[in-house]
Design a protein around this motif. Sequence first.
Motif, short mmCIF file in Angstrom:
data_model
loop_
_atom_site.label_atom_id
_atom_site.label_comp_id
_atom_site.label_asym_id
_atom_site.label_seq_id
_atom_site.Cartn_x
_atom_site.Cartn_y
_atom_site.Cartn_z
N TRP A 1 1.19 -0.56 0.01
CA TRP A 1 -0.15 0.60 0.09
C TRP A 1 0.44 1.71 0.18
CZ3 TRP A 1 1.35 1.85 4.57
CH2 TRP A 1 1.35 1.45 5.84
N GLN A 2 2.11 1.01 0.57
CA GLN A 2 3.17 2.25 -0.04
C GLN A 2 3.12 3.02 -0.95
OE1 GLN A 2 5.22 4.02 2.37
NE2 GLN A 2 5.36 3.30 3.92
N ALA A 3 2.92 2.07 -2.24
CA ALA A 3 2.81 2.59 -3.86
C ALA A 3 1.70 3.65 -3.58
CB ALA A 3 2.19 1.84 -4.84
N ALA A 4 0.60 3.04 -2.91
CA ALA A 4 -1.10 4.30 -3.56
C ALA A 4 -0.77 5.54 -2.45
CB ALA A 4 -2.29 2.85 -2.98
N GLY A 5 0.64 6.16 -2.07
CA GLY A 5 0.76 7.09 -1.41
C GLY A 5 1.75 7.81 -1.51
N ASP B 1 4.53 9.42 -5.45
CA ASP B 1 4.64 9.61 -6.73
C ASP B 1 5.45 8.40 -7.80
OD1 ASP B 1 5.83 10.80 -9.37
OD2 ASP B 1 4.07 12.13 -8.77
N TYR B 2 4.68 7.30 -8.05
CA TYR B 2 5.74 7.20 -9.05
C TYR B 2 7.02 7.17 -9.56
CZ TYR B 2 3.71 7.68 -13.68
OH TYR B 2 3.18 8.20 -14.63
N LYS B 3 7.09 7.97 -10.19
CA LYS B 3 7.87 9.36 -11.11
C LYS B 3 8.92 9.87 -9.97
CE LYS B 3 5.05 10.43 -14.86
NZ LYS B 3 5.03 11.57 -15.65
N THR B 4 8.49 10.36 -8.29
CA THR B 4 9.56 11.18 -8.01
C THR B 4 10.10 10.16 -6.80
OG1 THR B 4 7.52 12.27 -6.63
CG2 THR B 4 8.96 12.95 -8.77
N GLY B 5 8.69 9.14 -6.45
CA GLY B 5 8.66 8.41 -4.83
C GLY B 5 8.54 10.01 -3.78
N LYS B 6 8.13 10.63 -3.70
CA LYS B 6 7.48 11.65 -2.87
C LYS B 6 6.43 10.88 -2.31
CE LYS B 6 6.89 16.06 -1.60
NZ LYS B 6 6.54 17.96 -2.61
N LYS B 7 6.50 10.77 -1.23
CA LYS B 7 4.85 10.31 -0.18
C LYS B 7 3.94 11.95 -0.01
CE LYS B 7 7.47 7.69 2.42
NZ LYS B 7 7.68 6.55 4.15
N SER B 8 2.83 11.31 -0.33
CA SER B 8 1.44 12.42 -0.22
C SER B 8 1.41 12.77 0.90
CB SER B 8 0.62 11.54 -1.02
OG SER B 8 -0.16 10.39 -0.17
N THR C 1 -10.09 10.26 -2.25
CA THR C 1 -10.24 11.74 -1.46
C THR C 1 -8.72 12.05 -1.33
OG1 THR C 1 -10.72 10.42 0.45
CG2 THR C 1 -12.28 11.80 -0.63
N GLY C 2 -7.74 10.77 -1.10
CA GLY C 2 -6.56 10.48 -0.76
C GLY C 2 -5.64 10.84 -2.02
N GLY C 3 -6.08 11.13 -2.49
CA GLY C 3 -5.06 11.70 -3.97
C GLY C 3 -4.19 10.16 -4.23
#
Length: 310
Positions: free
Chosen positions: A182-186, A188-195, A275-277
């Motif tokens: 579930w980390q992948a859902a939070g 950015d798959y390009k930058t790895g930055k967490k939402s 809602t969480g993006g």
Amino acid sequence: MEDINKFEDILKQIQEKYTKIDQDTDDHLQGLLYSKPITYWDYIQTDALLNLQIQRTTLPDEMVFIAYHQINELLFKMILWEIQQVAEKEDLNAKYFESKLMRISRYFDMLTTSFNIMQHGMEIEQYMKFRYTLTPASGFQSAQYRMIEFASTELINLIDFRFRTTIDRDTPFEHAFEHLYWQAAGKDYKTGKKSTLLVNFEKRYKGDFIRFMQTYNTKNLWTRFKELPEADQKDAELVKAMRHYDYTVNITWVIAHYNAAKHYIESGIGDGEATGGSDWKKYMHPKYQRRIFFPELWSEDELKNWGENL
């Protein structure tokens, strides 16, 4: 005479009860003189419970949304309660294990069918308005559900399949945590930055999760199953219960959740995002993340087609 003997027997049992815990029986009997009779509303804490639904908007259907999710969390608590009993049972056997698994599955059956309330119990227009006041919160942030996952299976089965070959039992929990599916859902798959969704979630619960992962690393449902005598591991009813639980949680319940979300998010009203993006389709649909608690209990063909043709 019979009533007197019964009274004396009860008094003797009370005496034995408090003697075992080094308590003065007379003190506790004195306390009974001043204690109030219990009522349903005091025992259930009805007033407190009914005052926990705090709306952020004036839209009536937001109440449905809040109460529904609170009911879910209560059911998650009951599920964790049942799992804990299996985890800590000293003389665990197939019959006890199977009975607990079926209790848990019935809770998830209830959760699954309840999605009809979510899917058809709110006006789309209302939901698409009040949902914006929830950003960046999301059902993704249910800590109890994450704990159910940790307590159900070996940690490797919750790792993003892209990283499973790089993680084993010697991998530090902190590192494994960063590679949970579930980390992948939070991120950015390009930058790895967490939402913000994920940052807030980890800020509140990461420490709890790491400790919980450590605790259940050696007593999750699969580990406890493998500790059973070989004959119990082959018990037909227990294996059936294990498979039923796995499928119910990771296919049936997830698809019901997915369809309810799809009903609103793809309604044509709003931006089509959760809602969480998060990338809700790839996070929620079982064919993408392939969440399987007990892979050894499924055939190669069943594993290959997990989450397909639903």
